[in-house]
Design an enzyme around this catalytic site. Structure first.
Site, PDB file in Angstrom:
ATOM      1  N   CYS B 114      37.212  28.487  38.147  1.00 58.35           N
ATOM      2  CA  CYS B 114      36.316  28.078  39.223  1.00 58.35           C
ATOM      3  C   CYS B 114      34.923  28.436  38.751  1.00 58.35           C
ATOM      4  O   CYS B 114      34.545  29.606  38.753  1.00 58.35           O
ATOM      5  CB  CYS B 114      36.657  28.810  40.523  1.00 58.35           C
ATOM      6  SG  CYS B 114      35.411  28.588  41.811  1.00 58.35           S
ATOM      7  N   CYS B 117      32.411  29.722  41.867  1.00 58.39           N
ATOM      8  CA  CYS B 117      32.616  31.065  42.435  1.00 58.39           C
ATOM      9  C   CYS B 117      33.816  31.663  41.704  1.00 58.39           C
ATOM     10  O   CYS B 117      33.711  31.859  40.498  1.00 58.39           O
ATOM     11  CB  CYS B 117      32.733  31.047  43.963  1.00 58.39           C
ATOM     12  SG  CYS B 117      33.740  29.767  44.722  1.00 58.39           S
ATOM     13  N   SER B 118      34.922  31.930  42.393  1.00 61.69           N
ATOM     14  CA  SER B 118      36.093  32.456  41.680  1.00 61.69           C
ATOM     15  C   SER B 118      37.372  32.055  42.398  1.00 61.69           C
ATOM     16  O   SER B 118      38.281  32.868  42.552  1.00 61.69           O
ATOM     17  CB  SER B 118      36.010  33.978  41.564  1.00 61.69           C
ATOM     18  OG  SER B 118      34.898  34.355  40.791  1.00 61.69           O
ATOM     19  N   CYS B 119      37.470  30.796  42.832  1.00 59.24           N
ATOM     20  CA  CYS B 119      38.642  30.325  43.574  1.00 59.24           C
ATOM     21  C   CYS B 119      39.904  30.510  42.723  1.00 59.24           C
ATOM     22  O   CYS B 119      39.889  30.235  41.513  1.00 59.24           O
ATOM     23  CB  CYS B 119      38.478  28.865  43.957  1.00 59.24           C
ATOM     24  SG  CYS B 119      37.085  28.588  45.067  1.00 59.24           S
TER      25      CYS B 119
END
Lengths: 224, 210
Positions: B114, B117-119
């Site tokens: 991601c 962000c950090s999905c």
């Protein structure tokens, strides 16, 4: 929003910090930061898209310098004040000026498993997709929120103005560009779009490599 | 204003700049204030931490992969509608509302990221590791996946293309790695023990039986 978060393809970040023995929460406060953020989110005063935007709206220096959970907690503080849940004075002094009218929405411990298990799906009833699988499309350029200047969007800059192919359709989903800004869910058809690495980067690391992105219909135009 | 002086490293016009600069103290200050205002139940925080520290983790995804290796019908259903199939195993919830499973083959290796962000698929893999959330991984794996995989000790064979999945919406991805050689006759439990977290993100491959 600075777009410093939009780092796909950026140079200069060094090696990936791999630590095979890393615990789930490296520091005790990391777990606390995650839990405070989820519990505050359960008060229902903002959407997931709004909280993502709040992290992206951190100043460029803070975004770059802060670790992951430091971003979360700082953006949470900003959101709590912006939404009037706490005042800036309360944050600064650490002293509560009285019970919140939202206290009856407090997430109780016994409700935690059910709330986490329920999640928050983004699929909605909405228009049928315009593009069939296999259709050639091009992405919006520049990558930006066309309704809110400097607003939230999920089209990365590296994939702006690039040709791709519709790989799959996912029905209609909440549009982050409006939902992050209190402008409603405005669901749109969502697609997985396939790009050739050579089209994204000019030169692919290896011929045949590909990148996919999940993109809303308004991010796309038919290829003329 | 005190924060102009003490917290000059922060962007001062943001409200978070009035909190203590040390992140652990910043979290504590928020938790204390929200608790005093009746907005947070500290026991709920303990419950959230317990779930992600002790209950939800890569063992969930590993079971899904092992079942797919062992049962062709399960695998076919998983690749067609993963959300429903993993929900039947109890793996549904926050950050896993819409799951897609992508299959590695000798022609194609899949990697998940991601960049914005950090999905990450929490119900299947738990909370993402530090490297997944790092600027280096987010920035580089879309442009130079092989160079990044090499830092994980993974060298892809010549002729295997890479497809990187950038999780830009609420679709969450799990890689179905190739079943290792020499695993015929192993039980689902024995197979699951070979499935590493990194093999389900695409930065690794499963262990081979000893």
């Amino acid at each position: 929003m600075s777009r410093v978060h939009d780092m796909g393809g950026r140079w200069g970040d060094g090696t990936v910090p791999v630590d095979p023995d890393e615990p789930v929460f490296k520091d005790e406060w990391h777990g606390r930061a995650l839990a405070v953020t989820l519990a505050a989110g359960a008060l229902g005063q903002w959407t997931l898209d709004t909280s993502r935007h709040a992290r992206e709206a951190l100043g460029t220096k803070d975004y770059t310098r802060f670790g992951y959970y430091e971003k979360w907690i700082s953006a949470l503080a900003d959101l709590l004040v912006a939404k009037g849940v706490v005042s800036r004075e309360e944050l600064a002094t650490g002293q509560s000026n009285g019970d919140s009218p939202l206290a009856d929405r407090k997430l109780l411990a016994e409700r935690v498993p059910a709330v986490l298990a329920k999640g928050g799906p983004s699929a909605r009833d909405g228009a049928a997709p315009l593009y069939p699988v296999g259709a050639r499309v091009t992405t919006r350029r520049p990558a930006r929120n066309v309704m809110v200047e400097g607003g939230h969007t999920r089209l990365p800059a590296y994939a702006a103005g690039v040709e791709g192919v519709i790989l799959s359709q996912h029905g209609a989903h909440v549009l982050p560009d409006t939902n992050a800004h209190g402008m409603g869910e405005c669901p749109e058809p969502l697609y997985t779009v396939l790009f050739r690495a050579s089209d994204l980067w000019g030169r692919a690391e290896n011929e045949g490599d590909e990148v996919t992105l999940d993109l809303w219909e308004s991010y796309l135009e038919p290829l003329a | 204003m005190p924060h102009d002086h003490h917290y000059h490293d922060h962007d001062h016009d943001h409200d978070h700049a009035v909190l203590p600069p040390e992140p652990a103290l910043r979290v504590k200050a928020l938790e204390t204030l929200l608790t005093e205002k009746g907005l947070i139940d500290p026991a709920a925080l303990d419950a959230i931490i317990d779930i992600y520290q002790n209950q939800v983790g890569p063992q969930n995804g590993a079971l899904v992969v092992a079942k797919a290796w062992a049962d062709p019908d399960f695998k076919a259903r998983l690749l067609a509608d993963a959300t429903e199939v993993v929900a039947e195993l109890g793996f549904y919830g926050r950050q896993g509302e819409h799951i897609t499973v992508v299959e590695n083959t000798s022609e194609r290796h899949n990697v998940i990221v991601c960049t914005l962000c950090s999905c990450y698929p929490w119900p299947l893999l738990g909370i993402p590791p530090g490297w997944y959330k790092s600027d280096a991984y987010r920035a580089r794996v879309v442009r130079e996946p092989r160079a990044v995989l090499a830092e994980f000790g993974l060298a892809l064979p010549e002729g295997q293309a890479v497809r990187v999945w950038d999780s830009t919406a609420e679709m969450r991805y799990l890689v179905l790695p190739m079943r290792p050689e020499g695993t015929e006759g192993l039980s689902v439990g024995e197979l699951a023990a070979l499935v590493t977290r990194d093999s389900m993100v695409g930065t690794g491959v499963p262990k081979v039986p000893a």
